[in-house]
Write an enzyme that holds these catalytic residues in place. Structure first.
Site, PDB file in Angstrom:
ATOM      1  N   ARG A  29      41.683  30.859  28.478  1.00  0.00           N
ATOM      2  CA  ARG A  29      40.441  31.035  29.398  1.00  0.00           C
ATOM      3  C   ARG A  29      40.225  30.107  30.612  1.00  0.00           C
ATOM      4  NH1 ARG A  29      36.410  27.211  28.060  1.00  0.00           N
ATOM      5  NH2 ARG A  29      36.694  27.117  25.625  1.00  0.00           N
ATOM      6  N   HIS A  86      33.578  27.609  28.634  1.00  0.00           N
ATOM      7  CA  HIS A  86      32.999  28.318  27.789  1.00  0.00           C
ATOM      8  C   HIS A  86      31.828  29.388  28.225  1.00  0.00           C
ATOM      9  CE1 HIS A  86      31.488  30.026  24.127  1.00  0.00           C
ATOM     10  NE2 HIS A  86      30.526  29.328  24.234  1.00  0.00           N
ATOM     11  N   TYR A 134      36.847  18.122  27.878  1.00  0.00           N
ATOM     12  CA  TYR A 134      37.585  18.519  26.411  1.00  0.00           C
ATOM     13  C   TYR A 134      38.972  18.929  26.996  1.00  0.00           C
ATOM     14  CZ  TYR A 134      35.742  23.144  27.028  1.00  0.00           C
ATOM     15  OH  TYR A 134      35.231  24.298  27.385  1.00  0.00           O
TER      16      TYR A 134
END
Lengths: 378, 352
Positions: free
Chosen positions: A295, A299, A308
């Site tokens: 991705r 998110h 992260y």
């Protein structure tokens, strides 16, 4: 009433069969419990699909249509983020990086009759099944014209009864038991439809996945569980999510095949899902396909992925952007040249601009209708 | 998994050598072996009495008995150490009795009396005896599995070396809660933070649904591969095999802090529950063939063959167990109902 206690009528009792590989034999093997056990089935792990070669025998017209949809999905997706960042859409969640896997899967199905159960990253899949750029912009801007719900649904919860796109829910993985249900219905009714349900690797840790797969396995249902493994469940990397390497390895536990495929290789995904759909239509049951993707965006618009994962990691994956990879492949096989590409890109640009314009001009839902779409109406 | 098979091969050979070799390896003397026989007989007679009194209308609610599966809990709980925990579903009478709950209190609980193990408020499915290591007793299929995995995590988090024996049935493994809990157990186990011993009691039927009708992949132990949890199978009708296996795998879990799974192949010789008529889903022949391997009968035969007990001695143990059960029934029958004021106790924690 009392349970009678019996001693064995035969001789010495053979040892136990701890290792699960030695079937009981001899005079005391009365109804050996291992009779119904397919010994070794649990050790089968997923197969890994080979990379695609050339045009895989597909007509160039089809390849160009696949490309158009990948590029259109990317363009709509980017526009959604723009209107979100401009403060006109409250929320964006998207599938940049997943497009090739979704289009490869969609084209392996019969888009005139099969059923798809997308999750919130399946923008490209939904376009391939008939939603339009305009529909999607209506949805993200919460306009009355949103086909999923007239703006009641969250953005990216694609759905259309007419197009056999079963509307998504926000809770993770609820679409999987639904897919088992639509597949069961198709089997009972003999419609020949295949159901394809999408989810992330995070979703595979949900109990819904387990129950959906087990039931589909027993009844050999025409369903494809399509995992778009992008390595992060929101911020949780896969190695903190499960102790195994491949989600597809879990298929063995349900008695059907699991296949790992490179999700940036559109034609490889197409081959794998085509084989799974054929298998389903022959009545041989489900397949778990795991497309390894990445991705590119956070998110959602409410997430900061720098907390992260490193920018270097994202950059490295962007070098394998499935859109660019597919474009290069089509040039290589002679399905795409500069002229055609310019034409396609121009068409997409005006389509997205018009869709945005139309959605921005469109009315919000009438407040007096707020309780519609809650209960069925006569 | 291959590594387990190699490591355990020698030990397994010992297990196959039979009672004497296993007893010697485990350091069990003859009295201990006779004690295990006493425990299994006590469970069987207790369950017989429970069924009888249920039919007499003395036990309300529901009743699931353990007859036929005695060797599983008896074998595994023989490896239970102080500080360990056991958690199971609703077929829980044997676990309570084996862990040391007073048979009188257990029977009184089934009768719903105030002297019961949990004051008559839990009944057959919800036995609880924390002092002895029994953390329930749960009625919802699969519902206890995440609790057991969580307890195992907590034990390591607090720095203990306890093992959690988590019993589950062949039906429960298809439940969502199993999947989520097993995934976490496998994950935390990598860091030695999940000493869960999964004991899958495969009695061949989830109520009336046979294993092969419940899943397309019937090697239930191998389902643990999906979570990187190592596993094996054991003959759950053979106490000697279970004892040897239990000792070995419990120590392994204690040492590594990693989960492990054992599928015990067993059989429920009676109906699923008090309202179940098992003739509908299994044949007389099937039940008869399994009865030939009744765990108590098998163990009797081994005790006799090894000269650990004679017929007279076994008879005396059975009589003794019968007395304990008769006394438990009498106690339960004569015990008072819970007082009305107990209705509102044990619902919330007491405020300071």
């Amino acid at each position: 009433m009392a349970t009678e206690i019996k001693r064995p009528s035969t001789g010495a009792i053979q040892g136990a069969f701890h290792d699960g590989t030695t079937p009981r034999t001899g005079p005391d093997s009365i109804h050996p419990p291992l009779d119904h056990v397919d010994v070794g089935a649990g050790t089968i792990s997923a197969t890994v699909a080979p990379p695609s070669v050339g045009d895989e025998g597909l007509p160039h017209e089809t390849l160009r249509e696949m490309y158009r949809l990948v590029a259109l999905a990317r363009a709509v997706d980017e526009r959604m983020w723009q209107v979100n960042r401009a403060g006109r859409a409250p929320f964006a969640v998207s599938g940049q990086g997943h497009e090739a896997a979704q289009i490869g899967a969609a084209f392996a199905l019969d888009r005139s009759k099969d059923i798809v159960l997308p999750y919130y990253r399946d923008l490209a899949l939904s376009l391939a099944f008939g939603l339009t750029a305009s529909d999607l912009m209506m949805s993200v801007l919460a306009k009355a014209g949103d086909p999923a719900s007239g703006a009641r649904q969250m953005p990216a919860h694609y759905g259309s009864a007419r197009l056999r796109i079963v509307t998504a829910s926000s809770p993770v993985s609820t679409q999987l038991p639904h897919a088992t249900g639509t597949a069961y219905a198709a089997k009972l009714r003999g419609t020949g439809q295949v159901s394809l349900a999408c989810f992330g690797e995070g979703g595979s840790s949900k109990g819904d996945f387990h129950e959906a797969c087990n039931f589909a396995g027993i009844h050999k249902l025409p369903v494809i569980f399509f995992c778009e493994n992008n390595r992060y469940a929101i911020s949780v990397p896969q190695n903190l999510q499960m102790a195994i390497d491949n989600v597809a390895d879990r298929a063995a536990g349900y008695g059907f095949p699991g296949v790992v495929v490179d999700g940036t290789d559109l034609l490889a995904v197409h081959q794998v899902v085509k084989a799974a759909a054929d298998r389903a239509r022959r009545g041989e049951g489900p397949t778990l396909v795991e497309a390894k993707v990445y991705r590119f965006t956070p998110h959602t618009s409410d997430d900061d992925d720098r907390t992260y994962r490193s920018p270097e990691e994202v950059k490295a994956w962007r070098a394998r952007d499935p859109l660019a990879l597919f474009e290069a492949r089509l040039r290589e096989v002679g399905a795409l040249d500069d002229e055609t590409l310019t034409e396609i890109k121009g068409r997409i640009k005006s389509e997205v601009n018009e869709a945005t314009e139309a959605a921005e001009q469109a009315p919000f839902p009438d407040p007096t209708t707020f309780d519609r779409h809650v209960y069925a109406e006569r | 998994m291959a590594t387990t098979q190699r490591a355990g091969k020698k030990q397994r050979q010992t297990e196959q050598d039979g009672l004497t070799a296993v007893a010697e390896a485990l350091g069990f003397d003859e009295e201990t072996l006779r004690g295990l026989y006493r425990k299994m007989v006590l469970i069987r007679l207790f369950e017989d009495a429970a069924q009888r009194t249920f039919r007499q209308g003395k036990i309300g609610g529901y009743l699931h008995v353990y007859s036929g599966q005695e060797a599983v809990a008896t074998g595994f709980l023989a490896a239970f150490q102080e500080g360990d925990r056991a958690i199971t579903a609703y077929r829980d009478h044997a676990h309570a009795l084996l862990l040391g709950s007073d048979p009188k209190a257990v029977m009184a609980e089934l009768f719903g009396r105030g002297t019961g193990l949990v004051k008559g408020k839990g009944g057959s499915m919800h036995l609880f005896d924390v002092a002895n290591g029994l953390w329930g007793g749960y009625g919802i299929v699969g519902g206890h599995i995440p609790l057991g995995v969580g307890m195992a995590y907590a034990e390591r988090y607090w720095g203990s070396d306890a093992v959690v024996q988590l019993y589950l049935g062949d039906g429960a493994i298809h439940n969502a809660a199993y999947h989520e809990a097993a995934n976490l157990a496998g994950l935390w186990g990598r860091d030695g933070l999940n000493p869960t011993l999964f004991i899958l009691e495969n009695n061949q039927y989830g109520m009336g649904t046979s294993v092969e009708r419940a899943t397309a992949m019937t090697d239930l132990a191998a389902k643990f591969d999906s979570y990187a949890i190592e596993h094996e199978k054991v003959d759950g009708m053979d106490l000697v095999a279970v004892l040897a296996c239990a000792q070995r795998v419990t120590e392994r879990v204690r040492e590594t802090g990693k989960p492990y799974a054992v599928e015990a192949l067993t059989y429920r010789l009676v109906a699923h529950g008090a309202g179940d008529f098992f003739e509908k889903y299994r044949t007389k022949e099937e039940v008869r063939t399994w009865r030939e391997r009744d765990p108590i009968g098998l163990f009797e035969q081994k005790l006799l063959a090894a000269g650990v007990a004679d017929e007279q001695g076994l008879g005396a143990i059975r009589d003794e167990a019968k007395q304990i059960v008769d006394e438990a029934v009498r106690f339960a029958d004569e015990s008072p109902e819970p007082p009305l004021e107990e209705l509102h106790t044990d619902v919330y924690a007491d405020a300071e």
